[in-house]
Design a protein around this motif. Structure first.
Motif, PDB file in Angstrom:
ATOM      1  N   VAL A  10       0.845  -1.201   0.000  1.00 18.12           N
ATOM      2  CA  VAL A  10       0.000   0.000   0.000  1.00 18.12           C
ATOM      3  C   VAL A  10       0.873   1.241   0.000  1.00 18.12           C
ATOM      4  O   VAL A  10       0.663   2.181  -0.790  1.00 18.12           O
ATOM      5  CB  VAL A  10      -0.956  -0.009   1.219  1.00 18.12           C
ATOM      6  CG1 VAL A  10      -1.660   1.339   1.336  1.00 18.12           C
ATOM      7  CG2 VAL A  10      -1.971  -1.128   1.087  1.00 18.12           C
ATOM      8  N   LEU A  11       1.871   1.263   0.873  1.00 18.52           N
ATOM      9  CA  LEU A  11       2.768   2.416   0.953  1.00 18.52           C
ATOM     10  C   LEU A  11       3.482   2.648  -0.373  1.00 18.52           C
ATOM     11  O   LEU A  11       3.550   3.779  -0.872  1.00 18.52           O
ATOM     12  CB  LEU A  11       3.785   2.199   2.074  1.00 18.52           C
ATOM     13  CG  LEU A  11       4.818   3.321   2.275  1.00 18.52           C
ATOM     14  CD1 LEU A  11       4.123   4.627   2.637  1.00 18.52           C
ATOM     15  CD2 LEU A  11       5.818   2.924   3.353  1.00 18.52           C
ATOM     16  N   GLU A  12       3.997   1.578  -0.954  1.00 13.10           N
ATOM     17  CA  GLU A  12       4.727   1.698  -2.218  1.00 13.10           C
ATOM     18  C   GLU A  12       3.836   2.204  -3.342  1.00 13.10           C
ATOM     19  O   GLU A  12       4.241   3.073  -4.125  1.00 13.10           O
ATOM     20  CB  GLU A  12       5.320   0.338  -2.590  1.00 13.10           C
ATOM     21  CG  GLU A  12       6.167   0.364  -3.850  1.00 13.10           C
ATOM     22  CD  GLU A  12       6.766  -0.999  -4.175  1.00 13.10           C
ATOM     23  OE1 GLU A  12       7.210  -1.180  -5.324  1.00 13.10           O
ATOM     24  OE2 GLU A  12       6.767  -1.880  -3.282  1.00 13.10           O
ATOM     25  N   ARG A  13       2.609   1.696  -3.427  1.00  8.10           N
ATOM     26  CA  ARG A  13       1.689   2.132  -4.486  1.00  8.10           C
ATOM     27  C   ARG A  13       1.375   3.608  -4.357  1.00  8.10           C
ATOM     28  O   ARG A  13       1.296   4.334  -5.356  1.00  8.10           O
ATOM     29  CB  ARG A  13       0.411   1.303  -4.448  1.00  8.10           C
ATOM     30  CG  ARG A  13       0.607  -0.154  -4.837  1.00  8.10           C
ATOM     31  CD  ARG A  13      -0.670  -0.925  -4.697  1.00  8.10           C
ATOM     32  NE  ARG A  13      -1.651  -0.529  -5.695  1.00  8.10           N
ATOM     33  CZ  ARG A  13      -2.895  -0.990  -5.735  1.00  8.10           C
ATOM     34  NH1 ARG A  13      -3.306  -1.847  -4.816  1.00  8.10           N
ATOM     35  NH2 ARG A  13      -3.721  -0.603  -6.678  1.00  8.10           N
ATOM     36  N   ASP A  16       4.334   5.761  -5.289  1.00  3.92           N
ATOM     37  CA  ASP A  16       4.441   5.815  -6.753  1.00  3.92           C
ATOM     38  C   ASP A  16       3.403   6.775  -7.344  1.00  3.92           C
ATOM     39  O   ASP A  16       3.713   7.534  -8.283  1.00  3.92           O
ATOM     40  CB  ASP A  16       4.242   4.420  -7.344  1.00  3.92           C
ATOM     41  CG  ASP A  16       5.419   3.489  -7.089  1.00  3.92           C
ATOM     42  OD1 ASP A  16       6.492   3.988  -6.698  1.00  3.92           O
ATOM     43  OD2 ASP A  16       5.257   2.269  -7.278  1.00  3.92           O
ATOM     44  N   ALA A  17       2.194   6.728  -6.807  1.00  4.31           N
ATOM     45  CA  ALA A  17       1.145   7.622  -7.296  1.00  4.31           C
ATOM     46  C   ALA A  17       1.509   9.080  -7.031  1.00  4.31           C
ATOM     47  O   ALA A  17       1.312   9.956  -7.888  1.00  4.31           O
ATOM     48  CB  ALA A  17      -0.184   7.277  -6.643  1.00  4.31           C
ATOM     49  N   ILE A  18       2.045   9.349  -5.857  1.00  9.06           N
ATOM     50  CA  ILE A  18       2.445  10.723  -5.510  1.00  9.06           C
ATOM     51  C   ILE A  18       3.573  11.186  -6.426  1.00  9.06           C
ATOM     52  O   ILE A  18       3.587  12.343  -6.879  1.00  9.06           O
ATOM     53  CB  ILE A  18       2.848  10.795  -4.020  1.00  9.06           C
ATOM     54  CG1 ILE A  18       1.599  10.625  -3.138  1.00  9.06           C
ATOM     55  CG2 ILE A  18       3.539  12.119  -3.712  1.00  9.06           C
ATOM     56  CD1 ILE A  18       1.905  10.441  -1.668  1.00  9.06           C
ATOM     57  N   LEU A 337      -6.801   2.679  -4.324  1.00  2.86           N
ATOM     58  CA  LEU A 337      -6.264   2.366  -5.648  1.00  2.86           C
ATOM     59  C   LEU A 337      -6.657   0.970  -6.109  1.00  2.86           C
ATOM     60  O   LEU A 337      -6.481   0.640  -7.286  1.00  2.86           O
ATOM     61  CB  LEU A 337      -4.745   2.496  -5.636  1.00  2.86           C
ATOM     62  CG  LEU A 337      -4.205   3.925  -5.456  1.00  2.86           C
ATOM     63  CD1 LEU A 337      -2.691   3.900  -5.313  1.00  2.86           C
ATOM     64  CD2 LEU A 337      -4.618   4.819  -6.613  1.00  2.86           C
ATOM     65  N   ASP A 338      -7.181   0.137  -5.202  1.00  2.00           N
ATOM     66  CA  ASP A 338      -7.676  -1.185  -5.567  1.00  2.00           C
ATOM     67  C   ASP A 338      -9.101  -1.073  -6.087  1.00  2.00           C
ATOM     68  O   ASP A 338      -9.960  -0.479  -5.420  1.00  2.00           O
ATOM     69  CB  ASP A 338      -7.652  -2.138  -4.362  1.00  2.00           C
ATOM     70  CG  ASP A 338      -6.249  -2.545  -3.964  1.00  2.00           C
ATOM     71  OD1 ASP A 338      -5.369  -2.531  -4.843  1.00  2.00           O
ATOM     72  OD2 ASP A 338      -6.039  -2.862  -2.783  1.00  2.00           O
TER      73      ASP A 338
END
Length: 506
Positions: A10-13, A16-18, A337-338
């Motif tokens: 979750v943190l990584e996604r 990446d979005a930011i 994001l899911d």
């Protein structure tokens, strides 16, 4: 190990979005057709409510910056925009709509990360915003005035003229949709605008304004950022802003109205709600339970017209409540994001704490918490502002949870015996924004729609909200309307012209 891995994903996604978001814009304010920062160089952090990490910063405007933005809008109106025809305004709005459509996925991602909305919901709301602007682009050219046949010796007609510069303040729960509700009719009516988005979710408003570059004359659309106590106050006090439209809490709306009165500035206010949904004994429960749940759990309950009071006939209240609890427990709290996530976090910590406080108040008042109201036990979500959807029974109308706007995923259930009692319970509130009716009987629909004191009536469903219909409330829920042709009227002044005719002679 599994939960830790899920948490890191979750943190990584989101990181990446930011990072992707940073490639799109610096997210400065938008004044005079270009990015603008505050003269003080101060800034406000906007955070991702899922991971509680900064997304970016936006300028923290002060009173002097607001004055400069209003002066820019005023100059644009007086030198350029005032002379633009309806046909040209329509064409430019349609051109902007086309650009927004091309960037729909980018705007949906921004809305998702900035507010915590599930991506599917954010995408639908961006589409709704674009459709609203498209509606006003379409009806822009159809605006006309009246010729009044009063006397043979008189040519009497009306003119509808824009105010010039209008000020608009929007909330954090539906940032882009709210922007479209304001800018669409204001621009179609011929005004220049100065719009302030909420500090918690300003990114889509800024980006939408940037995507208008090269379309409208510089100064037609101005988006300024900052704190409401400073920027909002400076807007309401500026006598070059000749019309104000505010969406937000009733308390702040009252302050806006008082301040606007100093300059005799007309206001449109779309404020809070505590909306009932009356479920009559013949209601089709499968349909109505979904409607009640959608009306309070969509967008994590952060909706002005949330149908947060279920008023259910005593013959079916137990069956209804069991199904509502089951529905509440079916929501999937998770990463917005899911695609399978159906409920995200609340947008900010302040609202998270407010909702938790109201859940405790409900318990203390003697209501029974049937489900939810807890922070989910999921390591992957522990940094976000998540609360499980809650359902209270054994609720009476004198309880605070039945009277005060919670602005979160909290539903109360009450019962009634007679039609008259149902209407009395529904109307026993200071608010009057929306209401729902669950029944298969046409006579009940029309009678209840007439007797309920609210500006919006939903029958057997929650929504839809369409730009063709006016949106506004009764009592403490506001003054005037967004949407519909009525909104165009709010952004124009009407002038009557009397042309006296002499007797014909040669």
């Amino acid at each position: 190990m599994g939960s830790r891995s899920s948490e890191s994903r979750v943190l990584e996604r989101h990181e990446d979005a930011i990072e992707t978001i940073h490639t799109k814009s610096d997210f400065d304010a938008w004044v005079g057709g270009c990015p603008t920062t505050s003269e003080t160089a101060a800034s406000i952090v906007t955070s991702d409510p899922v991971i509680n990490e900064p997304i970016t910063t936006v300028p923290k405007f002060e009173s002097k910056d607001v004055k400069d933005a209003v002066n820019t809008a005023k100059e644009c109106y007086e030198t350029t925009w005032e002379g633009v025809t309806k046909a040209d305004r329509s064409r430019l709005l349609h051109e902007w709509v086309g650009v927004l459509k091309d960037n729909l996925e980018e705007l949906a991602l921004l809305e998702c990360i900035d507010t915590g909305k599930p991506k599917t919901h954010a995408r639908g709301e961006v589409e709704g915003a674009i459709q609203t602007l498209e509606y006003y682009a379409s009806i822009c050219r159809s605006q006309d005035a009246r010729q009044i046949d009063a006397r043979d010796d008189l040519h009497l007609y009306t003119r509808h003229e824009p105010y010039g510069v209008v000020g608009q303040i929007i909330p954090w729960n539906f940032p882009l949709w709210a922007l479209a509700w304001k800018l669409g009719p204001a621009i179609a009516a011929g005004n220049c605008t100065v719009l302030k988005p909420a500090s918690d979710s300003p990114l889509t408003a800024i980006r939408a304004a940037e995507l208008s570059a090269g379309i409208f004359p510089d100064g037609v659309i101005n988006v300024i950022t900052g704190e409401g106590s400073t920027v909002g106050s400076a807007m309401t006090a500026n006598d070059d802003i000749r019309k104000l439209s505010f969406t937000g809490s009733t308390d702040v709306g009252s302050q806006v109205m008082k301040s606007a009165a100093e300059n005799i500035v007309p206001v449109t206010l779309e404020l809070g709600g505590k909306s009932p949904f009356i479920v009559f004994p013949d209601a089709e429960l499968d349909k109505v339970v979904d409607a009640v749940a959608d009306g309070v759990f969509y967008s994590t309950g952060e909706i002005c017209d949330a149908l947060s009071r279920a008023i259910v006939h005593e013959d079916i209240v137990d069956q209804f409540t069991d199904r509502l609890v089951e529905k509440a427990e079916s929501y999937v709290l998770g990463d917005p994001l899911d695609e399978e996530t159906t409920m995200g976090p609340l947008t900010n910590r302040e609202q998270f704490e407010t909702v938790k406080e109201y859940i405790e108040i409900g318990r203390q008042e003697g209501a029974t918490l049937l489900t939810g109201g807890r922070v989910p036990d999921d390591k992957a979500l522990e940094d976000g502002w998540y609360i499980e959807p809650a359902v209270f029974s054994d609720v009476s109308n004198d309880m605070r949870i039945a009277q005060e706007e919670i602005f979160g995923p909290v539903q109360t259930v009450q019962s009634f015996e007679t039609y008259e009692e149902a209407i009395e319970l529904a109307n026993d509130t200071t608010f009057g924004l929306a209401a729902g009716i669950g029944t298969e009987r046409t006579s009940l629909v029309h009678n209840a729609a007439q007797d309920i004191e609210a500006g919006l009536i939903y029958v057997n469903e929650y929504g839809p909200i369409l730009p063709e219909a006016p949106y506004g409330g009764f009592k403490d829920s506001g003054i005037g309307n967004d949407l519909g042709t009525e909104a165009l009227d709010h952004y124009q002044q009407t002038k009557s012209v009397y042309v006296n005719l002499d007797e014909p002679s040669l």
